[in-house]
Design a protein around this motif. Structure first.
Motif, PDB file in Angstrom:
ATOM      1  N   GLU A  92       0.826  -1.207   0.000  1.00 11.54           N
ATOM      2  CA  GLU A  92       0.000   0.000   0.000  1.00 11.54           C
ATOM      3  C   GLU A  92       0.860   1.258   0.000  1.00 11.54           C
ATOM      4  OE1 GLU A  92      -4.100  -1.413   2.183  1.00 11.54           O
ATOM      5  OE2 GLU A  92      -2.475  -0.694   3.458  1.00 11.54           O
ATOM      6  N   LEU A  93       1.948   1.231   0.736  1.00 11.07           N
ATOM      7  CA  LEU A  93       2.851   2.377   0.748  1.00 11.07           C
ATOM      8  C   LEU A  93       3.475   2.591  -0.627  1.00 11.07           C
ATOM      9  CD1 LEU A  93       4.408   1.774   4.254  1.00 11.07           C
ATOM     10  CD2 LEU A  93       3.100   3.799   3.564  1.00 11.07           C
ATOM     11  N   GLY A  94       3.715   1.504  -1.353  1.00  9.57           N
ATOM     12  CA  GLY A  94       4.212   1.618  -2.718  1.00  9.57           C
ATOM     13  C   GLY A  94       3.186   2.267  -3.638  1.00  9.57           C
ATOM     14  N   ILE A  95       1.923   1.894  -3.463  1.00  5.59           N
ATOM     15  CA  ILE A  95       0.844   2.511  -4.247  1.00  5.59           C
ATOM     16  C   ILE A  95       0.752   4.000  -3.925  1.00  5.59           C
ATOM     17  CG2 ILE A  95      -1.666   2.613  -4.567  1.00  5.59           C
ATOM     18  CD1 ILE A  95      -1.616  -0.493  -4.048  1.00  5.59           C
ATOM     19  N   LEU A  96       0.781   4.327  -2.651  1.00  3.10           N
ATOM     20  CA  LEU A  96       0.712   5.729  -2.234  1.00  3.10           C
ATOM     21  C   LEU A  96       1.873   6.523  -2.832  1.00  3.10           C
ATOM     22  CD1 LEU A  96      -0.624   7.947  -0.522  1.00  3.10           C
ATOM     23  CD2 LEU A  96       0.764   7.141   1.410  1.00  3.10           C
ATOM     24  N   GLU A  97       3.065   5.966  -2.756  1.00  4.81           N
ATOM     25  CA  GLU A  97       4.242   6.624  -3.320  1.00  4.81           C
ATOM     26  C   GLU A  97       4.062   6.830  -4.828  1.00  4.81           C
ATOM     27  OE1 GLU A  97       8.556   4.874  -4.059  1.00  4.81           O
ATOM     28  OE2 GLU A  97       8.143   5.143  -1.916  1.00  4.81           O
ATOM     29  N   GLY A  98       3.551   5.813  -5.510  1.00  3.79           N
ATOM     30  CA  GLY A  98       3.327   5.919  -6.950  1.00  3.79           C
ATOM     31  C   GLY A  98       2.300   6.982  -7.308  1.00  3.79           C
ATOM     32  N   LEU A  99       1.247   7.088  -6.512  1.00  2.00           N
ATOM     33  CA  LEU A  99       0.242   8.119  -6.761  1.00  2.00           C
ATOM     34  C   LEU A  99       0.780   9.512  -6.481  1.00  2.00           C
ATOM     35  CD1 LEU A  99      -2.928   6.356  -5.350  1.00  2.00           C
ATOM     36  CD2 LEU A  99      -2.494   6.989  -7.736  1.00  2.00           C
ATOM     37  N   LYS A 123      -5.170   7.718   3.250  1.00  2.00           N
ATOM     38  CA  LYS A 123      -3.832   8.287   3.011  1.00  2.00           C
ATOM     39  C   LYS A 123      -3.753   8.957   1.643  1.00  2.00           C
ATOM     40  CE  LYS A 123      -1.355   7.498   6.649  1.00  2.00           C
ATOM     41  NZ  LYS A 123      -0.796   8.603   7.413  1.00  2.00           N
ATOM     42  N   VAL A 124      -4.374   8.341   0.648  1.00  2.00           N
ATOM     43  CA  VAL A 124      -4.353   8.913  -0.696  1.00  2.00           C
ATOM     44  C   VAL A 124      -5.020  10.285  -0.699  1.00  2.00           C
ATOM     45  CG1 VAL A 124      -5.296   8.691  -3.041  1.00  2.00           C
ATOM     46  CG2 VAL A 124      -4.165   6.733  -1.947  1.00  2.00           C
ATOM     47  N   VAL A 125      -6.215  10.388  -0.141  1.00  2.00           N
ATOM     48  CA  VAL A 125      -6.919  11.679  -0.197  1.00  2.00           C
ATOM     49  C   VAL A 125      -6.261  12.723   0.703  1.00  2.00           C
ATOM     50  CG1 VAL A 125      -9.096  10.663  -0.947  1.00  2.00           C
ATOM     51  CG2 VAL A 125      -8.710  11.052   1.496  1.00  2.00           C
ATOM     52  N   GLU A 126      -5.505  12.295   1.682  1.00  2.00           N
ATOM     53  CA  GLU A 126      -4.784  13.250   2.536  1.00  2.00           C
ATOM     54  C   GLU A 126      -3.450  13.683   1.924  1.00  2.00           C
ATOM     55  OE1 GLU A 126      -6.298  11.807   6.968  1.00  2.00           O
ATOM     56  OE2 GLU A 126      -4.424  10.993   6.176  1.00  2.00           O
ATOM     57  N   SER A 127      -2.895  12.891   1.021  1.00  2.00           N
ATOM     58  CA  SER A 127      -1.535  13.123   0.549  1.00  2.00           C
ATOM     59  C   SER A 127      -1.418  13.508  -0.921  1.00  2.00           C
ATOM     60  CB  SER A 127      -0.681  11.864   0.771  1.00  2.00           C
ATOM     61  OG  SER A 127      -0.747  11.437   2.104  1.00  2.00           O
ATOM     62  N   VAL A 128      -2.271  12.979  -1.762  1.00  2.00           N
ATOM     63  CA  VAL A 128      -2.154  13.182  -3.203  1.00  2.00           C
ATOM     64  C   VAL A 128      -2.810  14.502  -3.590  1.00  2.00           C
ATOM     65  CG1 VAL A 128      -2.834  12.244  -5.457  1.00  2.00           C
ATOM     66  CG2 VAL A 128      -2.029  10.709  -3.647  1.00  2.00           C
ATOM     67  N   ARG A 129      -2.188  15.228  -4.465  1.00  2.00           N
ATOM     68  CA  ARG A 129      -2.719  16.523  -4.906  1.00  2.00           C
ATOM     69  C   ARG A 129      -2.965  16.530  -6.409  1.00  2.00           C
ATOM     70  NH1 ARG A 129      -4.772  16.804  -1.116  1.00  2.00           N
ATOM     71  NH2 ARG A 129      -3.938  17.402   0.860  1.00  2.00           N
ATOM     72  N   THR A 130      -3.449  15.419  -6.924  1.00  2.00           N
ATOM     73  CA  THR A 130      -3.758  15.293  -8.340  1.00  2.00           C
ATOM     74  C   THR A 130      -5.271  15.366  -8.503  1.00  2.00           C
ATOM     75  OG1 THR A 130      -1.864  13.801  -8.514  1.00  2.00           O
ATOM     76  CG2 THR A 130      -3.380  13.863 -10.378  1.00  2.00           C
ATOM     77  N   SER A 131      -5.726  16.306  -9.322  1.00  2.00           N
ATOM     78  CA  SER A 131      -7.164  16.562  -9.404  1.00  2.00           C
ATOM     79  C   SER A 131      -7.957  15.357  -9.886  1.00  2.00           C
ATOM     80  CB  SER A 131      -7.449  17.786 -10.271  1.00  2.00           C
ATOM     81  OG  SER A 131      -6.957  17.588 -11.570  1.00  2.00           O
ATOM     82  N   ASP A 132      -7.446  14.584 -10.851  1.00  2.00           N
ATOM     83  CA  ASP A 132      -8.244  13.449 -11.332  1.00  2.00           C
ATOM     84  C   ASP A 132      -8.382  12.367 -10.268  1.00  2.00           C
ATOM     85  OD1 ASP A 132      -5.549  12.810 -11.658  1.00  2.00           O
ATOM     86  OD2 ASP A 132      -5.847  11.729 -13.543  1.00  2.00           O
ATOM     87  N   VAL A 133      -7.337  12.176  -9.462  1.00  2.00           N
ATOM     88  CA  VAL A 133      -7.402  11.190  -8.372  1.00  2.00           C
ATOM     89  C   VAL A 133      -8.375  11.669  -7.301  1.00  2.00           C
ATOM     90  CG1 VAL A 133      -6.094  10.094  -6.506  1.00  2.00           C
ATOM     91  CG2 VAL A 133      -5.094  10.254  -8.798  1.00  2.00           C
TER      92      VAL A 133
END
Length: 157
Positions: A92-99, A123-133
């Motif tokens: 999961e941490l690898g996925i988060l890093e990739g996103l 974690k994704v919604v707290e960390s990723v700043r990509t609009s499509d995600v």
């Protein structure tokens, strides 16, 4: 307790610790996790730890703070019953890093979302700043909380 645990307590300059108290050991381990210079000593102390759930909890904390190239050595000290959870968290941490690095396309997110834990989605919604995600999670996130955080984050991107 092990000599490594005693050295860890000494290095942290902690007050005397009742080593028979797993809560006291947990406090020491949590302090050690925050200091990269103590990770090798922590690794040794955990090898001598008798409470496998405690070891598992500490290892998961370490996984979140260390490079993925070191995950296998940490997971390797776990009992068989705790390895699956740690392996999953590492993945999961690898996925988060990739996103976060935008190396995982949105189509992968769409196709695999049902397999992701609530922890990873949060974690994704707290960390990723990509609009499509964020847009996708604002509509398809598993929980109301995940969808709300994604929507709120989307407004600031």
């Amino acid at each position: 307790m092990s000599l490594a645990f005693d050295r860890l307590v000494e290095t942290l300059r902690a007050d005397p610790v009742d080593a028979s108290d797993e809560h006291a050991r947990w406090a020491i381990y949590r302090m050690a996790v925050t200091d990269d210079a103590l990770l090798d000593l922590l690794h040794g102390a955990l090898k001598g730890e008798e409470e496998s759930p405690l070891v598992s909890a500490v290892v998961v904390l370490v996984l979140e703070r260390t490079d993925r190239s070191r995950h296998a050595e940490w997971i390797g000290i776990l009992s068989d019953e705790h390895k699956a959870f740690a392996d999953r968290r590492s993945a999961e941490l690898g996925i988060l890093e990739g996103l976060m690095s935008e190396s995982i396309p949105i189509v992968i997110v769409r196709d695999s979302l049902d397999e992701w834990s609530d922890w990873l989605q949060l974690k994704v919604v707290e960390s990723v700043r990509t609009s499509d995600v964020l847009d996708f999670f604002s509509r398809q996130g598993r929980t109301k909380r995940i969808r709300r955080i994604a929507s709120d984050s989307l407004r600031t991107v």
